[in-house]
Design an enzyme around this catalytic site. Structure first.
Site, short mmCIF file in Angstrom:
data_model
loop_
_atom_site.label_atom_id
_atom_site.label_comp_id
_atom_site.label_asym_id
_atom_site.label_seq_id
_atom_site.Cartn_x
_atom_site.Cartn_y
_atom_site.Cartn_z
CD1 TRP A 103 -2.56 -1.98 1.79
CD2 TRP A 103 -3.11 -0.79 0.11
NE1 TRP A 103 -3.28 -3.26 0.70
CE2 TRP A 103 -3.66 -2.27 0.01
CE3 TRP A 103 -3.58 -0.49 -1.00
CZ2 TRP A 103 -4.77 -2.68 -1.08
CZ3 TRP A 103 -4.11 -0.43 -2.38
CH2 TRP A 103 -5.05 -2.04 -1.75
CG ASP A 173 -3.21 4.23 3.63
OD1 ASP A 173 -4.34 4.11 4.52
OD2 ASP A 173 -3.42 3.88 2.85
CE LYS A 197 -8.28 -3.06 3.52
NZ LYS A 197 -7.79 -2.07 2.52
C1 LIG Z 1 -7.33 -0.85 1.74
C2 LIG Z 1 -6.36 -0.10 1.71
C3 LIG Z 1 -6.17 0.72 0.83
C4 LIG Z 1 -7.28 0.10 -1.00
O1 LIG Z 1 -8.27 1.21 0.26
P1 LIG Z 1 -9.71 1.17 -0.95
O2 LIG Z 1 -10.45 2.14 0.14
O3 LIG Z 1 -10.03 0.20 -1.72
O4 LIG Z 1 -9.02 2.34 -2.36
C5 LIG Z 1 -5.11 1.76 0.95
N1 LIG Z 1 -4.62 1.21 2.15
C6 LIG Z 1 -4.46 0.29 3.09
C7 LIG Z 1 -3.67 0.17 4.17
C8 LIG Z 1 -5.36 -0.64 3.36
O5 LIG Z 1 -5.53 -1.67 3.77
#
Ligand SMILES: *Cc1c(COP(=O)(O)O)cnc(C)c1O
Length: 362
Positions: A103, A173, A197
């Site tokens: 990511w 993030d 998540k």
């Molecule tokens: C799932 C995830 C993303 C991507 O998220 P989307 O909402 O599908 O764009 C980005 N960063 C991390 C750490 C993730 O787990």
């Protein structure tokens, strides 16, 4: 009631049963309006109260840090990968990224399309199986921000503590570990997370930022991609994902009922501890993937002696109702995502199943 699966999906992922049931109870007639929340105007009093409540609740769970604002945006965390450089990279500035895995790499590559980038630290040589030492993380002198990925969902690593970025805004993030543990928000200039998540259903992305960072944006970028547009319009510039925001508010209420961040953190540590302890004690039948000092309490990644055995494991697990244990297609292996909403009993059931599977293999 029908049987619920042991859901270890990485995202979208398990939601608290209590939240689903509450949503079901008020699905057709929300607060005696004669309609569901999905059917009403986002400019009406009922929706706006839910929207504002969710923002306040989120800040309150984070200890009401001063000078921070919550935005609800769309396009997932992936859109934030682009919005961050678009909003913050001006001429002569770079975005400094800590490269910890899949990511972080996506965030970095997106920024590179927009402007200057810099690698502040990387664990690529360790195959991204550990988080770099905090003391090795150095933002560039001309950095507009320092970007970290608090939890690498695919590799199964997580920062135990966050770097101190001094006067350079720290951007995190937190898509896969937001609200899973207590942390100091004041270290961050901006935090973002796709909801699917740990916060609710897909469709909404939460941004928590220092007001001074998101008050003004460059006027040459599209209106919808400016943080200032969302700040000035309280995230109601265009139609928000109203049902997702409502669900986030319900999940936040549930987190409060669990004792807030301290409450969920201690449960999460118990859950992760149980799995790692069993893996470590299995005489190599199961092997943890991440470096022990960088292990995630949200995504437990592990392997077995062969890919064939892993396939058999996933198949046998599915027959018993354990869903989502296959590792991400890019790294293979196995992964149990044990976000806030996954109950301890389900993790215990998984550990018992792993024990049983090992026994059947002689
Ligand atoms: C799932 C995830 C993303 C991507 O998220 P989307 O909402 O599908 O764009 C980005 N960063 C991390 C750490 C993730 O787990």
């Amino acid at each position: 009631m029908s049987k619920r699966a042991y859901n270890f999906n990485a995202g979208p992922a398990a939601l608290p049963l209590e939240v689903l049931e509450r949503a079901q109870a008020e699905f057709v007639d929300f607060r005696e309006s004669g309609m569901s929340i999905m059917e009403m105007s986002h400019r009406g009093a009922i929706y706006e109260s839910v929207h504002n409540e969710a923002q306040q609740r989120l800040l309150s769970l984070l200890g009401n840090p001063t000078g921070y604002k919550v935005l609800f945006t769309q396009g997932g965390a992936s859109t934030q990968f682009a919005m961050i450089p678009l909003n913050f990279l001006s001429e002569g500035k770079v975005g400094s990224y800590v490269m910890t895995g899949s990511w972080a790499d996506k965030a970095y590559k997106e920024a590179k399309l927009v402007g200057g980038v810099h690698v502040a630290a990387s664990s690529e040589e360790q195959k991204f199986l550990k988080i770099p030492e905090l003391s090795s993380i150095k933002a560039a002198d001309n950095a507009a921000y320092l970007h970290v990925t608090s939890n690498e969902t695919i590799e199964g690593t997580q920062y135990a503590e966050f770097p101190d970025s001094g006067s350079i805004p720290l951007i995190g993030d937190m898509s896969s570990d937001i609200l899973s543990r207590a942390f100091d928000v004041n270290k961050f200039g901006l935090i973002y997370a796709g909801a699917q998540k740990n916060l609710g259903p897909s469709g909404v992305t939460v941004v928590i930022a220092k007001e001074e960072l998101i008050a003004e944006s460059p006027s040459h970028i599209p209106t919808i991609l400016r943080y200032s547009t969302h700040t000035k319009n309280n995230s109601l510039y265009n139609t928000p994902p109203s049902f997702s925001v409502y669900m986030v508010n319900e999940v936040l209420k549930w987190i409060e009922e669990q004792g807030g961040l301290a409450g969920v953190e201690s449960k999460n540590r118990e859950k992760a501890g149980l799995l790692y302890e069993y893996i470590d004690g299995s005489d190599g039948f199961y092997r943890g993937v991440a470096d022990p000092g960088s292990r995630s309490i949200m995504n437990v990644t592990f392997r077995m002696q062969s890919e064939d055995l892993e396939k058999q494991f996933v198949k046998a697990a599915e027959l018993e109702g354990f869903i989502g244990l296959k590792g991400h297609r890019s790294v293979g292996g196995l992964r149990a995502s044990i976000y806030n909403a996954v109950p301890y009993e389900n993790v215990k059931a998984l550990a018992d199943f792993m024990k049983h599977f090992r026994q059947t293999q002689g």
